[in-house]
Design an enzyme around this catalytic site. Structure first.
Site, PDB file in Angstrom:
ATOM      1  N   GLN A  80      -1.714   3.644  14.047  1.00 42.09           N
ATOM      2  CA  GLN A  80      -1.177   3.570  12.688  1.00 42.09           C
ATOM      3  C   GLN A  80      -1.249   4.918  11.960  1.00 42.09           C
ATOM      4  O   GLN A  80      -0.820   5.018  10.819  1.00 42.09           O
ATOM      5  CB  GLN A  80      -1.856   2.466  11.889  1.00 42.09           C
ATOM      6  CG  GLN A  80      -3.290   2.741  11.490  1.00 42.09           C
ATOM      7  CD  GLN A  80      -3.935   1.507  10.890  1.00 42.09           C
ATOM      8  OE1 GLN A  80      -4.171   0.517  11.571  1.00 42.09           O
ATOM      9  NE2 GLN A  80      -4.202   1.548   9.596  1.00 42.09           N
ATOM     10  N   HIS A 114     -14.614  -3.793   0.904  1.00 44.04           N
ATOM     11  CA  HIS A 114     -14.760  -4.539   2.161  1.00 44.04           C
ATOM     12  C   HIS A 114     -15.758  -5.686   1.979  1.00 44.04           C
ATOM     13  O   HIS A 114     -15.558  -6.779   2.509  1.00 44.04           O
ATOM     14  CB  HIS A 114     -15.280  -3.620   3.269  1.00 44.04           C
ATOM     15  CG  HIS A 114     -14.372  -2.481   3.629  1.00 44.04           C
ATOM     16  ND1 HIS A 114     -14.686  -1.168   3.391  1.00 44.04           N
ATOM     17  CD2 HIS A 114     -13.147  -2.450   4.217  1.00 44.04           C
ATOM     18  CE1 HIS A 114     -13.717  -0.380   3.826  1.00 44.04           C
ATOM     19  NE2 HIS A 114     -12.756  -1.132   4.318  1.00 44.04           N
ATOM     20  N   ALA A 170     -16.356   2.640   7.567  1.00 51.34           N
ATOM     21  CA  ALA A 170     -16.735   3.356   6.338  1.00 51.34           C
ATOM     22  C   ALA A 170     -16.725   2.329   5.192  1.00 51.34           C
ATOM     23  O   ALA A 170     -16.045   2.494   4.177  1.00 51.34           O
ATOM     24  CB  ALA A 170     -15.823   4.546   6.054  1.00 51.34           C
ATOM     25  N   SER A 197     -11.889   3.177  -1.874  1.00 44.41           N
ATOM     26  CA  SER A 197     -11.166   3.467  -0.634  1.00 44.41           C
ATOM     27  C   SER A 197     -12.071   4.314   0.238  1.00 44.41           C
ATOM     28  O   SER A 197     -12.814   5.170  -0.266  1.00 44.41           O
ATOM     29  CB  SER A 197      -9.885   4.250  -0.962  1.00 44.41           C
ATOM     30  OG  SER A 197      -9.396   4.882   0.213  1.00 44.41           O
ATOM     31  N   SER A 198     -11.989   4.089   1.528  1.00 39.62           N
ATOM     32  CA  SER A 198     -12.781   4.921   2.456  1.00 39.62           C
ATOM     33  C   SER A 198     -12.367   6.379   2.314  1.00 39.62           C
ATOM     34  O   SER A 198     -13.153   7.284   2.611  1.00 39.62           O
ATOM     35  CB  SER A 198     -12.565   4.467   3.897  1.00 39.62           C
ATOM     36  OG  SER A 198     -12.880   3.097   4.021  1.00 39.62           O
TER      37      SER A 198
HETATM   38  P1  AMP Z   1      -9.445  -0.461   5.727  1.00 45.55           P
HETATM   39  O1  AMP Z   1     -10.813  -0.343   6.292  1.00 45.55           O
HETATM   40  O2  AMP Z   1      -9.078   0.619   4.769  1.00 45.55           O
HETATM   41  O3  AMP Z   1      -8.400  -0.684   6.803  1.00 45.55           O
HETATM   42  O4  AMP Z   1      -9.432  -1.781   4.869  1.00 45.55           O
HETATM   43  C1  AMP Z   1      -9.823  -3.028   5.409  1.00 45.55           C
HETATM   44  C2  AMP Z   1      -9.464  -4.117   4.443  1.00 45.55           C
HETATM   45  O5  AMP Z   1     -10.159  -3.914   3.213  1.00 45.55           O
HETATM   46  C3  AMP Z   1      -7.958  -4.144   4.095  1.00 45.55           C
HETATM   47  O6  AMP Z   1      -7.518  -5.490   4.050  1.00 45.55           O
HETATM   48  C4  AMP Z   1      -7.922  -3.499   2.760  1.00 45.55           C
HETATM   49  O7  AMP Z   1      -6.826  -3.911   1.972  1.00 45.55           O
HETATM   50  C5  AMP Z   1      -9.239  -3.956   2.141  1.00 45.55           C
HETATM   51  N1  AMP Z   1      -9.637  -3.069   1.065  1.00 45.55           N
HETATM   52  C6  AMP Z   1      -9.685  -1.703   1.092  1.00 45.55           C
HETATM   53  N2  AMP Z   1     -10.050  -1.219  -0.119  1.00 45.55           N
HETATM   54  C7  AMP Z   1     -10.226  -2.290  -0.925  1.00 45.55           C
HETATM   55  C8  AMP Z   1     -10.603  -2.454  -2.287  1.00 45.55           C
HETATM   56  N3  AMP Z   1     -10.862  -1.416  -3.073  1.00 45.55           N
HETATM   57  N4  AMP Z   1     -10.678  -3.711  -2.789  1.00 45.55           N
HETATM   58  C9  AMP Z   1     -10.412  -4.783  -2.006  1.00 45.55           C
HETATM   59  N5  AMP Z   1     -10.058  -4.704  -0.704  1.00 45.55           N
HETATM   60  C10 AMP Z   1      -9.966  -3.470  -0.169  1.00 45.55           C
END
Ligand code: AMP
Length: 273
Positions: A58, A34, A29, A182-183
């Protein structure tokens, strides 16, 4: 872009690439947050690998595993357009077997803040990140500061297990009104999205107070809690980079973190100072 659906396809895709590998693990997503990780990996490495894996271990029972957003087609396009060389897209059976060895989060840092309401969450995160890092064997791996405690624990794991990987941390990307990308933002209704702005507003106010010379953690917390009303706040915490609560902000060594529920959606955000 090569799409590798299991570890042997991944190794085959990486076989001929022996230069630097930058790795961005995600749960898909994909959004601009990302993208900044992928772009940094692209700039700093010869080969870029992105993984998309919604890691079941998790999620705690009752969390949003089954409804976590999945956007295979759009994600593949984003990766392709971002210049990703290899997209690693394993399934659960390819990642986990029966009765496995697991990584345990540290007793203190793994069970404060996020670990209070999500006990065991970081065991799952660290275990899957260990697997992914061993599968991809990157030179550098990129993580967002948005998940500050996760970043700290992954950095600690890499140090504690003497792993030869550089962990690169990236700034949080926000919408123009401040909401951290955020996703999980897709769960928010229009009204909830408006309410959610209180989270970044509280962090903005904390930053302002620090700029004005108010370093007292308790007074910053109280002001933040007022701004966050009437959200269901799980924690507002002021810690140093080692994730110890501190009575006063120390510039260059402080993270202010918030976790709150907006409707049924649990959001986290923070500011590093
Ligand atoms: P996730 O897909 O939520 O597991 O996130 C994958 C990576 O993207 C993780 O290292 C998160 O910390 C990073 N990430 C998620 N949201 C953001 C954001 N708004 N800004 C920067 N990095 C992000």
């Amino acid at each position: 872009m090569i799409i590798a659906r299991n570890v042997s396809e991944l190794h085959k895709a990486l076989e001929t690439r022996n230069a630097n590998v930058g790795f961005v693990p995600t749960m898909g997503a994909l959004h601009i947050g990302h993208r900044t990780l992928i772009d940094a990996a692209r700039r700093e490495n010869d080969t870029v690998v992105v993984s998309i894996f919604v890691n079941p271990t998790q999620f705690l029972p009752g969390e949003d595993l089954s409804k976590y957003p999945r956007r295979e087609e759009a994600d593949f396009k984003i990766c392709e357009l971002s210049g990703v060389d290899v997209l690693f897209y394993p399934d659960v059976a390819g990642m986990y077997g029966e009765d496995e060895v697991r990584i345990c989060a540290p007793d203190v840092r793994g069970y404060i803040l996020e670990g209070v309401s999500r006990p065991g969450h970081f065991d799952g995160v660290l275990t899957v990140v260990m697997k992914l890092l061993n599968q991809v064997r990157p030179t550098r791996a990129y993580f967002g500061k948005k998940d500050a405690q996760q970043l700290a624990l992954i950095t600690q794991m890499v140090n504690n297990f003497f792993m030869h990987i550089e962990i690169v941390s990236m700034e949080t990307v926000r919408e123009s009104d401040g909401l951290a990308l955020s996703s999980r933002n897709v769960y928010l209704s229009a009204i909830e999205r408006q309410e959610a702005l209180k989270i970044s507003a509280s962090l903005k106010q904390a930053t302002k107070q620090v700029m004005q010379g108010n370093l007292s953690s308790e007074s910053i917390r109280q002001e933040m809690l007022t701004i966050l009303l009437p959200l269901d706040v799980e924690y507002v915490a002021i810690v140093n980079r080692a994730f110890e609560l501190i009575p006063e902000v120390i510039l260059g060594d402080t993270i202010i973190l918030v976790a709150a529920r907006v409707g049924t959606t649990r959001l986290i955000d923070n500011v590093w100072m």
